[in-house]
Structure formats: structure tokens, C-alpha cells
Design an enzyme around this catalytic site. Structure first.
Site, PDB file in Angstrom:
ATOM      1  N   CYS A 157      27.936  -4.171  36.336  1.00 20.23           N
ATOM      2  CA  CYS A 157      27.704  -2.806  36.813  1.00 20.23           C
ATOM      3  C   CYS A 157      26.217  -2.482  36.986  1.00 20.23           C
ATOM      4  O   CYS A 157      25.793  -1.982  38.042  1.00 20.23           O
ATOM      5  CB  CYS A 157      28.383  -1.790  35.903  1.00 20.23           C
ATOM      6  SG  CYS A 157      27.735  -1.692  34.210  1.00 20.23           S
ATOM      7  N   HIS A 194      30.855   0.902  42.420  1.00 26.96           N
ATOM      8  CA  HIS A 194      30.551   0.264  41.134  1.00 26.96           C
ATOM      9  C   HIS A 194      31.246  -1.086  41.018  1.00 26.96           C
ATOM     10  O   HIS A 194      32.158  -1.410  41.783  1.00 26.96           O
ATOM     11  CB  HIS A 194      30.968   1.181  39.975  1.00 26.96           C
ATOM     12  CG  HIS A 194      32.467   1.317  39.801  1.00 26.96           C
ATOM     13  ND1 HIS A 194      33.066   1.423  38.571  1.00 26.96           N
ATOM     14  CD2 HIS A 194      33.483   1.360  40.710  1.00 26.96           C
ATOM     15  CE1 HIS A 194      34.377   1.545  38.707  1.00 26.96           C
ATOM     16  NE2 HIS A 194      34.658   1.506  39.991  1.00 26.96           N
ATOM     17  N   HIS A 232      28.541   1.998  31.112  1.00 29.22           N
ATOM     18  CA  HIS A 232      28.884   1.738  32.515  1.00 29.22           C
ATOM     19  C   HIS A 232      28.015   2.596  33.421  1.00 29.22           C
ATOM     20  O   HIS A 232      27.595   3.694  33.049  1.00 29.22           O
ATOM     21  CB  HIS A 232      30.362   2.037  32.771  1.00 29.22           C
ATOM     22  CG  HIS A 232      30.856   1.508  34.082  1.00 29.22           C
ATOM     23  ND1 HIS A 232      30.975   0.161  34.352  1.00 29.22           N
ATOM     24  CD2 HIS A 232      31.250   2.144  35.228  1.00 29.22           C
ATOM     25  CE1 HIS A 232      31.429  -0.012  35.582  1.00 29.22           C
ATOM     26  NE2 HIS A 232      31.597   1.175  36.151  1.00 29.22           N
TER      27      HIS A 232
END
Length: 385
Positions: free
Chosen positions: A299, A359, A347
Site C-alpha cells: 500500500c 490502493h 494502510h
């Protein structure tokens, strides 16, 4: 390019088609106009004996959790399994961040050690030069019979020569003093370099240990999640994906119901457009922890490389991105900004406009576009000051 890209619909196929359009035609909405709607709920599957589709939600909007194979799951519902797997991957994400940070710091320490080594070499060469100077002065005095220049000057019978000699003597004395001072300073610098190098090596080794520990944690969490999934039948795995999409859709719908998009109307900068274009061009590539491209990303690898492509270096990990980049209010969010998720900042995604983000979700998933509110938002940070 300014038309709205609405991802409403009852079919997961709609989402996949929309993503394919984005990947081929580029990005819309980076001017601040509407761009994407929440991820739609998954397509209905087969009908159960009770007449309820496995992909349907209950009348109250809660995803159906009817177990399809409790024996392999110890009696747990698929929804419970989904949450357990999601938590394992989230923990793996936290460990991945720790690994990436340790690796990044180890790289920085290695570069510092190389710099110190160069300085040590330069210092040693400088000392050799200064010693040669001092040796030349000593040899000159020896050739004059060992008589100091001041004594030779005092014995001079020529006034003009005396004055010239006096000036040269002062210059020589100053040069000698400067040589000694510089020699002493250079030797002290070398001593400090040795201390710095030792400390850098210790930090480097500590970061390597941290990276190894984090790597083990990542692999352990991912293995546990994969084992849980491996016990499911093919039909259950498909249902698990549907439940995952339903949960994201529900969260995104709740986020949009607050009217948040009415306030968000920021326009992307040129750099922000480049970051968005880079990130959306990666759609379909696999997630791989610790990866920064070009074939796969995690990510924060995706977000950091997107902004590198835009000409801006940012921290490698989502936690460091949160800590070091300027924060902005959600209402001030604009395409190119980073969305940090979860309380532990494990994240991160890149906002592309109209309530959508790009993402790298987790192991086993590909880079995709999803609703910006499909996970708990912790903060919005801006790579551009």
C-alpha cells in the site's frame, strides 16, 4: 474526461468494467469534479433452498452470514471467518510497515557509513599532505645547518635583507602554525568519524534485526490468513469475496450519507494529477508486501512511488507518511492526497476524486479502485506543503 464515472449497480461486473475503463482511458475527476461512486454490492449468486441469494443482504441491510461449510471452519460463520482473515491481514500490514521502516532506515545508515568512509579517506590524504609540508620545513632547516631561521635573520648585516627576511619569517611561522593546527583538527575529525561509524554500524545492525523480526511477523500473519482461506471450498471463497465487497459498500454508503462529498471540491495540482495517473495506471497489478514496483506494490509502496513519479519524495511507510506529512481536513481533501486508515495507520491509499481512492489492498488482491470511506479513515495527509 469531466463526465462522472458512476459505479452504482447491482453487479460486481459493473465495477470491473469501470476499472478497466479507468485503466485504459486515464483519470477523470482530477480537476475536482465528480469521479467515482462507492463500490457496488456483489452480484447475487445461486439461490439457497430458503430463497435467499448467498450474496444478498438481510432486510435490515446486514450481510447474510449463513455458513456453507461449518465443519472446515469449526462452526464459524463466513462473516466471522472474513473478519478474522481481515484482522490477520491488517496485522500483517502493520508488520509490513515496521519492516519497510527498518529497511528504509538501514539503507539510510548504509549510505551514511559510505559517506563517513569517504571522509576518512579524504582526512587521511590530508594528513599525509600536511606531514609532507612539515617534513619539508624540517629538511630545509637541516640544510641550513640546523640554525633556526630567526637566528640566521639576526646575523644578517644587510638592513633590507633583514626586513624582507623578517616578513618571510612571520609568514613561515604562520604557515607552520596553520599546518600544525590543521593537522590536529584533521586528526580529531578522523577520531570523530571512527566514533560516528561505530554508532552507525550499531544502528544498522539493530535495524536489520528489526527487519528480520518484522518479516517473520508478516509471514506468520499471512500464512495464518492463507490457511484459513485454504480450508474453504471454492464456493465459500467466492462468497467470502462477496462479503468483503458488501462490507466495503456498506461502509462507503454510510460515509457518503453524511453528505461529505458536498464539501469536498478540491482541485488537483499538476503534481497531484501525475500522482493519480501513476497510481491508476497500476490497477490490476498484484499486492506484494515490501514491494515498490514496478510489477507489484504494497500500500505505501504504491503511494510513495506515485508521488515519486510526480517529482516529490515522501516517506516510505504509511505511519511515517502520517507522522511527517501535513494533515488536512477531510472537507479540504483533493486528488493526490493520501488517506491513512485504521488507528494504527497500517494502510494508506491515494485519493482520486469523487469519493474514490486507489490502493493496494492486501496479499491475494490486486491494486484496485474503491470507495474512500470503505475503511475507517484516521487522517488525510498532503505530500505537497
Amino acid at each position: 474526461m469531466n463526465r462522472r464515472l458512476r459505479l452504482h449497480g447491482a453487479s460486481a461486473l459493473t465495477l470491473l468494467c469501470a476499472m478497466a475503463i479507468v485503466a485504459v482511458t486515464g483519470v477523470t475527476g482530477i480537476s475536482g469534479t465528480a469521479y467515482a461512486a462507492p463500490t457496488p454490492p456483489p452480484a447475487p449468486g445461486r439461490t439457497t433452498p430458503g430463497g435467499t441469494s448467498p450474496g444478498a443482504t438481510s432486510p435490515g441491510g446486514t450481510p447474510s452470514t449463513t455458513p456453507a461449510g461449518p465443519g472446515a471452519r469449526g462452526g464459524k460463520s463466513l462473516e466471522q471467518v472474513r473478519k478474522e482473515i481481515e484482522e490477520l491481514y491488517r496485522q500483517a500490514g502493520t508488520a509490513t510497515d515496521a519492516y519497510n521502516l527498518a529497511e528504509s532506515e538501514a539503507k539510510a545508515q548504509s549510505e551514511k557509513i559510505v559517506e563517513i568512509a569517504k571522509k576518512v579517506q579524504e582526512g587521511q590524504e590530508r594528513i599525509a599532505t600536511l606531514k609532507n609540508k612539515a617534513g619539508a620545513a624540517a629538511r630545509a632547516q637541516y640544510r641550513s645547518g640546523g640554525m633556526p631561521p630567526s637566528a640566521q635573520l639576526a646575523l644578517s648585516s644587510n638592513p633590507s635583507q633583514f626586513l624582507i627576511g623578517a616578513d618571510l619569517l612571520r609568514q613561515g611561522q604562520k604557515a607552520t602554525a596553520d599546518t600544525v593546527t590543521e593537522l590536529t583538527r584533521t586528526q580529531k575529525d578522523l577520531q570523530q568519524y571512527a566514533i560516528d561509524a561505530s554508532m552507525r554500524w550499531q544502528t544498522l545492525e539493530a535495524n536489520r534485526v528489526k527487519a528480520e523480526e518484522a518479516k517473520k511477523q508478516v509471514e506468520t500473519k499471512i500464512k495464518a490468513a492463507e490457511e484459513l482461506e485454504s480450508k474453504l471450498e471454492a464456493e465459500e471463497k467466492a462468497r467470502l469475496l462477496q462479503l468483503e465487497q458488501e462490507a466495503q459498500y456498506k461502509a462507503q454508503t454510510a460515509w457518503l450519507s453524511t453528505g461529505v462529498l458536498k464539501e469536498i471540491n478540491g482541485t488537483a495540482t499538476d503534481a497531484g494529477k501525475k500522482a493519480v495517473q501513476f497510481a491508476t495506471a497500476q490497477i490490476g497489478k498484484p499486492y506484494a508486501w515490501g514491494a515498490q514496483g514496478p510489477g507489484s506494490f504494497d500500500c505505501s509502496g504504491l503511494t510513495s512511488q506515485a508521488w515519486r513519479a510526480a517529482g516529490k519524495g515522501i516517506p516510505r511507510t504509511s505511519q511515517e507518511q502520517l507522522r511527517l506529512l501535513p494533515k488536512v481536513a477531510v472537507k479540504d481533501m483533493r486528488p493526490g492526497d493520501l488517506i491513512i486508515y485504521f488507528d494504527d495507520a497500517s494502510h494508506v491509499a491515494l485519493y482520486v476524486g469523487d469519493g474514490a481512492m486507489v490502493h493496494a489492498p492486501r496479499p491475494g488482491r490486486n491494486i484496485t479502485m474503491a470507495g474512500a470511506g470503505s475503511m475507517p479513515i484516521k487522517a488525510i495527509v498532503r505530500p505537497e506543503a
